[in-house]
Scaffold this motif. Structure first.
Motif, PDB file in Angstrom:
ATOM      1  N   TYR A 197       8.808 -15.218   1.040  1.00 27.21           N
ATOM      2  CA  TYR A 197       9.022 -14.353  -0.117  1.00 27.21           C
ATOM      3  C   TYR A 197       7.879 -14.592  -1.097  1.00 27.21           C
ATOM      4  N   LEU A 198       7.178 -13.521  -1.472  1.00 28.87           N
ATOM      5  CA  LEU A 198       5.962 -13.642  -2.274  1.00 28.87           C
ATOM      6  C   LEU A 198       6.125 -13.008  -3.647  1.00 28.87           C
ATOM      7  N   ARG A 199       5.536 -13.663  -4.630  1.00 29.50           N
ATOM      8  CA  ARG A 199       5.247 -13.042  -5.921  1.00 29.50           C
ATOM      9  C   ARG A 199       3.884 -12.364  -5.812  1.00 29.50           C
ATOM     10  N   PRO A 200       3.646 -11.326  -6.617  1.00 29.60           N
ATOM     11  CA  PRO A 200       2.351 -10.635  -6.501  1.00 29.60           C
ATOM     12  C   PRO A 200       1.142 -11.552  -6.649  1.00 29.60           C
ATOM     13  N   PHE A 201       1.251 -12.613  -7.497  1.00 29.16           N
ATOM     14  CA  PHE A 201       0.089 -13.483  -7.706  1.00 29.16           C
ATOM     15  C   PHE A 201      -0.187 -14.388  -6.512  1.00 29.16           C
ATOM     16  N   GLN A 202       0.715 -14.411  -5.523  1.00 31.52           N
ATOM     17  CA  GLN A 202       0.510 -15.282  -4.375  1.00 31.52           C
ATOM     18  C   GLN A 202      -0.331 -14.633  -3.275  1.00 31.52           C
ATOM     19  N   ARG A 203      -0.709 -13.399  -3.448  1.00 31.96           N
ATOM     20  CA  ARG A 203      -1.545 -12.752  -2.436  1.00 31.96           C
ATOM     21  C   ARG A 203      -2.730 -12.068  -3.084  1.00 31.96           C
ATOM     22  N   HIS A 204      -3.826 -12.067  -2.344  1.00 32.13           N
ATOM     23  CA  HIS A 204      -5.052 -11.403  -2.775  1.00 32.13           C
ATOM     24  C   HIS A 204      -5.523 -10.522  -1.622  1.00 32.13           C
ATOM     25  N   ILE A 205      -5.860  -9.278  -1.931  1.00 29.39           N
ATOM     26  CA  ILE A 205      -6.319  -8.341  -0.897  1.00 29.39           C
ATOM     27  C   ILE A 205      -7.824  -8.522  -0.726  1.00 29.39           C
ATOM     28  N   LEU A 206      -8.228  -8.878   0.489  1.00 26.88           N
ATOM     29  CA  LEU A 206      -9.623  -9.153   0.788  1.00 26.88           C
ATOM     30  C   LEU A 206     -10.364  -7.925   1.295  1.00 26.88           C
ATOM     31  N   GLY A 207      -9.640  -6.946   1.823  1.00 21.77           N
ATOM     32  CA  GLY A 207     -10.286  -5.767   2.381  1.00 21.77           C
ATOM     33  C   GLY A 207      -9.332  -5.038   3.306  1.00 21.77           C
ATOM     34  N   ILE A 208      -9.849  -4.119   4.075  1.00 28.05           N
ATOM     35  CA  ILE A 208      -9.049  -3.355   5.030  1.00 28.05           C
ATOM     36  C   ILE A 208      -9.740  -3.404   6.389  1.00 28.05           C
ATOM     37  N   GLU A 209      -9.043  -3.936   7.376  1.00 24.43           N
ATOM     38  CA  GLU A 209      -9.542  -4.020   8.749  1.00 24.43           C
ATOM     39  C   GLU A 209      -8.386  -3.703   9.693  1.00 24.43           C
ATOM     40  N   PRO A 210      -8.082  -2.436   9.932  1.00 19.23           N
ATOM     41  CA  PRO A 210      -6.933  -2.073  10.780  1.00 19.23           C
ATOM     42  C   PRO A 210      -7.069  -2.657  12.186  1.00 19.23           C
ATOM     43  N   PRO A 211      -6.040  -3.317  12.700  1.00 19.46           N
ATOM     44  CA  PRO A 211      -6.101  -3.857  14.056  1.00 19.46           C
ATOM     45  C   PRO A 211      -6.214  -2.771  15.115  1.00 19.46           C
ATOM     46  N   SER A 212      -5.652  -1.581  14.824  1.00 13.73           N
ATOM     47  CA  SER A 212      -5.684  -0.476  15.788  1.00 13.73           C
ATOM     48  C   SER A 212      -5.933   0.828  15.043  1.00 13.73           C
ATOM     49  N   ARG A 213      -6.974   1.556  15.452  1.00 13.45           N
ATOM     50  CA  ARG A 213      -7.267   2.837  14.820  1.00 13.45           C
ATOM     51  C   ARG A 213      -6.189   3.871  15.138  1.00 13.45           C
ATOM     52  N   ILE A 214      -5.610   3.785  16.324  1.00 13.88           N
ATOM     53  CA  ILE A 214      -4.555   4.735  16.694  1.00 13.88           C
ATOM     54  C   ILE A 214      -3.332   4.527  15.812  1.00 13.88           C
ATOM     55  N   THR A 215      -2.951   3.258  15.625  1.00 13.17           N
ATOM     56  CA  THR A 215      -1.816   2.961  14.750  1.00 13.17           C
ATOM     57  C   THR A 215      -2.116   3.347  13.314  1.00 13.17           C
ATOM     58  N   GLN A 216      -3.362   3.164  12.894  1.00 16.33           N
ATOM     59  CA  GLN A 216      -3.748   3.576  11.546  1.00 16.33           C
ATOM     60  C   GLN A 216      -3.579   5.086  11.383  1.00 16.33           C
ATOM     61  N   LEU A 217      -3.991   5.833  12.401  1.00 16.58           N
ATOM     62  CA  LEU A 217      -3.814   7.283  12.362  1.00 16.58           C
ATOM     63  C   LEU A 217      -2.333   7.652  12.314  1.00 16.58           C
ATOM     64  N   ALA A 218      -1.513   6.970  13.133  1.00 21.09           N
ATOM     65  CA  ALA A 218      -0.075   7.242  13.141  1.00 21.09           C
ATOM     66  C   ALA A 218       0.541   6.952  11.779  1.00 21.09           C
ATOM     67  N   THR A 219       0.123   5.866  11.149  1.00 22.17           N
ATOM     68  CA  THR A 219       0.633   5.522   9.821  1.00 22.17           C
ATOM     69  C   THR A 219       0.241   6.576   8.792  1.00 22.17           C
ATOM     70  N   PHE A 220      -1.015   7.034   8.862  1.00 23.48           N
ATOM     71  CA  PHE A 220      -1.476   8.073   7.939  1.00 23.48           C
ATOM     72  C   PHE A 220      -0.687   9.362   8.123  1.00 23.48           C
ATOM     73  N   VAL A 221      -0.482   9.775   9.379  1.00 27.52           N
ATOM     74  CA  VAL A 221       0.264  11.004   9.656  1.00 27.52           C
ATOM     75  C   VAL A 221       1.706  10.872   9.188  1.00 27.52           C
ATOM     76  N   ASN A 222       2.293   9.677   9.380  1.00 24.24           N
ATOM     77  CA  ASN A 222       3.665   9.440   8.941  1.00 24.24           C
ATOM     78  C   ASN A 222       3.789   9.600   7.429  1.00 24.24           C
ATOM     79  N   ARG A 223       2.843   9.059   6.681  1.00 24.91           N
ATOM     80  CA  ARG A 223       2.862   9.183   5.222  1.00 24.91           C
ATOM     81  C   ARG A 223       2.616  10.627   4.786  1.00 24.91           C
ATOM     82  N   TRP A 224       1.715  11.292   5.496  1.00 23.61           N
ATOM     83  CA  TRP A 224       1.468  12.705   5.176  1.00 23.61           C
ATOM     84  C   TRP A 224       2.720  13.544   5.405  1.00 23.61           C
ATOM     85  N   ALA A 225       3.406  13.296   6.516  1.00 21.88           N
ATOM     86  CA  ALA A 225       4.638  14.035   6.810  1.00 21.88           C
ATOM     87  C   ALA A 225       5.700  13.758   5.751  1.00 21.88           C
ATOM     88  N   ASP A 226       5.789  12.509   5.287  1.00 21.53           N
ATOM     89  CA  ASP A 226       6.748  12.156   4.242  1.00 21.53           C
ATOM     90  C   ASP A 226       6.482  12.967   2.972  1.00 21.53           C
TER      91      ASP A 226
END
Length: 709
Positions: A197-226
């Motif tokens: 369980y994290l508080r916001p100050f316990q994490r720092h975003i270093l960048g974006i490196e999707p493990p799978s481009r296909i999954t990234q596309l699926a996630t984008f399409v899912n959000r667009w459909a929403d």
């Protein structure tokens, strides 16, 4: 199973998976199976080498099945993350921080975001073990962690974000009450063993490196459909049902509406699964059927079906159940397009085999089991049952066909449904045909609304029509769920009873289809065994007398059980049904409790207990010849008990040090419930071990349950 080779293959393969799950350390068994299978296979091939007419090759067949069993064991071993030496589960040094990437689409909860992180490396520090480095350093680390991030005005995390997290995750707790849902085992089947369980100050975003481009596309399409559905539908109840059915997101689904779907037996429609893919496939087959009569029309039809089905899979964010079903229907569509003979059971076996090769732990998923059973039952029995009754009216006949599908699916899945969910919808035959009919309209309509969302006016009309269909679906389900006795709740099946129930169903259905006397005896024997198991369980429950101190986070929960009656004494708010359902409901269901009385430990007296005395400092009662003392305070007065008590239950940090009990009370059993602070309880347990004081903590050891004779 002649002509259904993949059914044999997948059964042998599943046997290897189950073998590993039950006996993961006995690697000799799959090794022996592989060696014996190879010997039998080679022996059978050599014996029949050169023969023009080859007999049935039993040796080779058995050998191949043994090799598949060994293959199943080997694949699940390879797919088990804990077998990797750098997995976090093997870490012995102190983990101070770690780096991980968001490896799945985050989920929004009431107060948190649920995020799945794939670990890359960790910063480890000093260990208590000699010989370990005291200087913090980074090292390679693998595994997955469920992180609950406090929202606190934070934006929704994105798939592929790389996080630097301070602190260390903790192992997921096992179930601490009898019959409680085993969340630890559920996540272990997804190779997840830790959470944080994290508080916001316990994490720092270093960048974006999707493990799978296909999954990234699926996630984008899912959000667009929403966002598209939000604009097209507007009203929350209808948007919630469309979001759940199409995108697999239940965040906007009202609790009461969800209960109505559960009570009417239509809750399966809320989870994107093989049912949705099957409905979409049937609708597409009907709408595109005219193409099959044209030159190369079958190939065009197959291409359109595959494009729409996989677009739906993309919209769902590549939900695992949809992927499994899309794979099965892909094989079916290709077989039809190429003119190959279609054996639906063999296609089901082939798709299941390939799915388990990719994800062997899917075998232990309730959704996967229910989906395979439903499809298998419909393929095997639907045609015979449908043809047993005919209706001259076309629309009545179509309704009868939908009813048959619902009946067969419910018949084949209800023992497993009761085993997992402990309830049965009484009016499923009333609701399911209508629900399936409306779903057959809603699913393709939603796909059309997404596909034409860029067309002015058309998207508005499609959105309005989609909203009306969703409203009608909610109305039908809500009215059905409000009927008296809509849900048969509190059901419980042991594994043995569930298997015997399936044996009886299989025997009885085969008897109806074949009229063979052999299955008369099989049905009678399995029915007798099932009755015997249920009678024995009833006898044990009728004579049970239990005292239990349950695990309930930060609260007190004590139950007194006599036969099918039980009294629960707790400080749980009566409106907090979620905590009761998750932690305690299954316990009383497993014990066969039909009459549960609840009392507030802070104010109520127990009218059904022969002797009871309560003050602000303690509560004392006698039950079945045992004395129970529940202590609230030990500091405000000098009260003392002259007699030895059987059970002393400490709550609300009443005990600070063991000397406080001197001269006050002597107890045979001392139990700490979870209303005590964990660090204080841990300190007292350590001191008790040094003083040779026997005591029990429900936080560390699980619910305290004792049988009173």
């Amino acid at each position: 199973m002649k002509g259904l080779p993949f059914i044999r293959y997948v059964v042998a393969f599943m046997a290897g998976i189950v073998l590993y799950d039950q006996l993961p350390d006995f690697y000799q068994l799959p090794l022996i199976a592989f060696l014996v299978g190879s010997g039998l296979l080679l022996s059978g091939l050599f014996h029949n080498w050169g023969k023009v007419v080859k007999p049935v090759q039993i040796k080779s067949g058995v050998g191949a099945l043994l090799i598949l069993l060994a293959l199943g064991w080997g694949i699940i071993w390879q797919r088990t993350a804990s077998n990797c030496p750098d997995n976090i589960i093997h870490l012995t040094d102190t983990l101070r921080a770690y780096e991980g990437v968001v490896a799945a689409q985050p989920e929004s909860r009431a107060k948190t975001f649920r995020v799945e992180l794939e670990l890359r490396r960790g910063k480890v520090g000093r260990s208590n073990q000699p010989g370990r480095s005291e200087i913090p350093h980074w090292q390679s680390l693998s595994g997955r962690v469920i992180v609950y991030l406090n929202k606190a005005n934070q934006p929704m995390p994105r798939y592929g974000e790389v996080w630097l997290v301070t602190g260390a995750p903790r192992p997921i707790d096992p179930p601490l009450n009898p019959g409680e849902f085993n969340y630890k085992r559920y996540l272990s089947y997804r190779n997840i063993y830790h959470q944080q369980y994290l508080r916001p100050f316990q994490r720092h975003i270093l960048g974006i490196e999707p493990p799978s481009r296909i999954t990234q596309l699926a996630t984008f399409v899912n959000r667009w459909a929403d966002s598209t559905f939000i604009q097209q539908i507007g009203s929350r109840p209808e948007f919630g049902i469309v979001n759940a059915m199409i995108l697999g997101v239940r965040d906007d689904l009202d609790t009461e509406l969800y209960r109505a779907y559960s009570a009417s037996g239509a809750v399966h429609i809320l989870s994107v699964s093989g049912l949705h893919v099957g409905i979409l496939f049937n609708v597409l087959t009907f709408l595109l059927g005219f193409l099959a009569k044209r030159p190369r029309g079958k190939l065009l039809m197959a291409g359109l079906q595959l494009a729409i089905l996989w677009f739906y899979a993309l919209v769902t964010g590549f939900s695992p159940p949809v992927l499994r079903s899309a794979g099965m229907f892909t094989l079916l569509i290709l077989a039809r397009a190429l003119g190959r003979p279609q054996q639906l059971m063999n296609t089901l076996g082939a798709s299941t085999f390939f799915i388990l090769c990719f994800d062997p732990y899917a075998l232990f998923s309730a959704g996967f089991q229910l989906s395979c059973l439903a499809v298998g039952g419909i393929v095997s029995w639907e045609s015979s049952l449908y043809q047993s009754v005919t209706f001259p009216n076309k629309w009545v006949d179509k309704l009868w066909k939908l009813t048959v599908v619902a009946l067969v699916a419910q018949l084949i899945t209800f023992p497993l449904g009761v085993f997992y969910f402990h309830q049965f919808p009484t009016y499923f035959l009333l609701a399911n045909p209508v629900v399936m009919m409306l779903s057959g309209v809603l699913l393709p309509l939603a796909m059309a609304a997404l596909g034409l969302s860029w067309v002015p006016y058309v998207n508005d009309w499609l959105g309005l029509l989609l909203q009306k269909v969703a409203w009608l679906l909610n109305y039908v389900v809500t009215q059905t769920g409000e009927l008296p006795g809509a849900t048969w709740d509190g059901l419980w099946l042991s594994p043995v009873a569930m298997l015997l129930t399936y044996a009886f169903i299989m025997s009885a259905v085969t008897l109806v289809l074949t009229r063979s006397k052999l299955y008369v005896w099989a049905s009678c024997i399995t029915a007798a065994l099932l009755a015997g198991v249920n009678l024995w369980d009833e006898h044990q429950q009728l004579n049970q007398q239990k005292l239990a101190v349950h695990f309930l986070p930060h609260r007190t929960a004590v139950s007194l059980t006599d036969g099918h009656k039980s009294t629960l004494v707790s400080d749980l708010d009566s409106n907090d049904t979620r905590s009761f359902d998750f932690y305690l409901k299954n316990t009383f269901g497993q014990w066969g409790i039909s009459d549960l009385a609840r009392a507030d430990v802070r104010t109520a007296t127990l009218s059904n207990v022969p002797a009871y005395y309560r003050t602000n400092e303690y509560a004392l009662w006698v039950w079945k010849g045992r004395t129970l003392l529940l202590v609230n305070k030990l500091t405000t007065s000098n009260w003392r008990l002259p007699a030895v008590v059987d059970y002393l239950i400490i709550r609300r940090n009443a005990l600070r040090n063991w000397n406080q009990l001197n001269g006050r009370v002597v107890a045979r059993h001392i139990i700490f419930d979870d209303s005590n602070k964990t660090p204080l309880t841990d300190k007292l347990l350590a001191e008790a071990k040094e003083r040779s004081i026997a005591c029990y903590s429900v936080r560390q050891m699980g619910a305290y349950v004792t049988e009173l004779e």
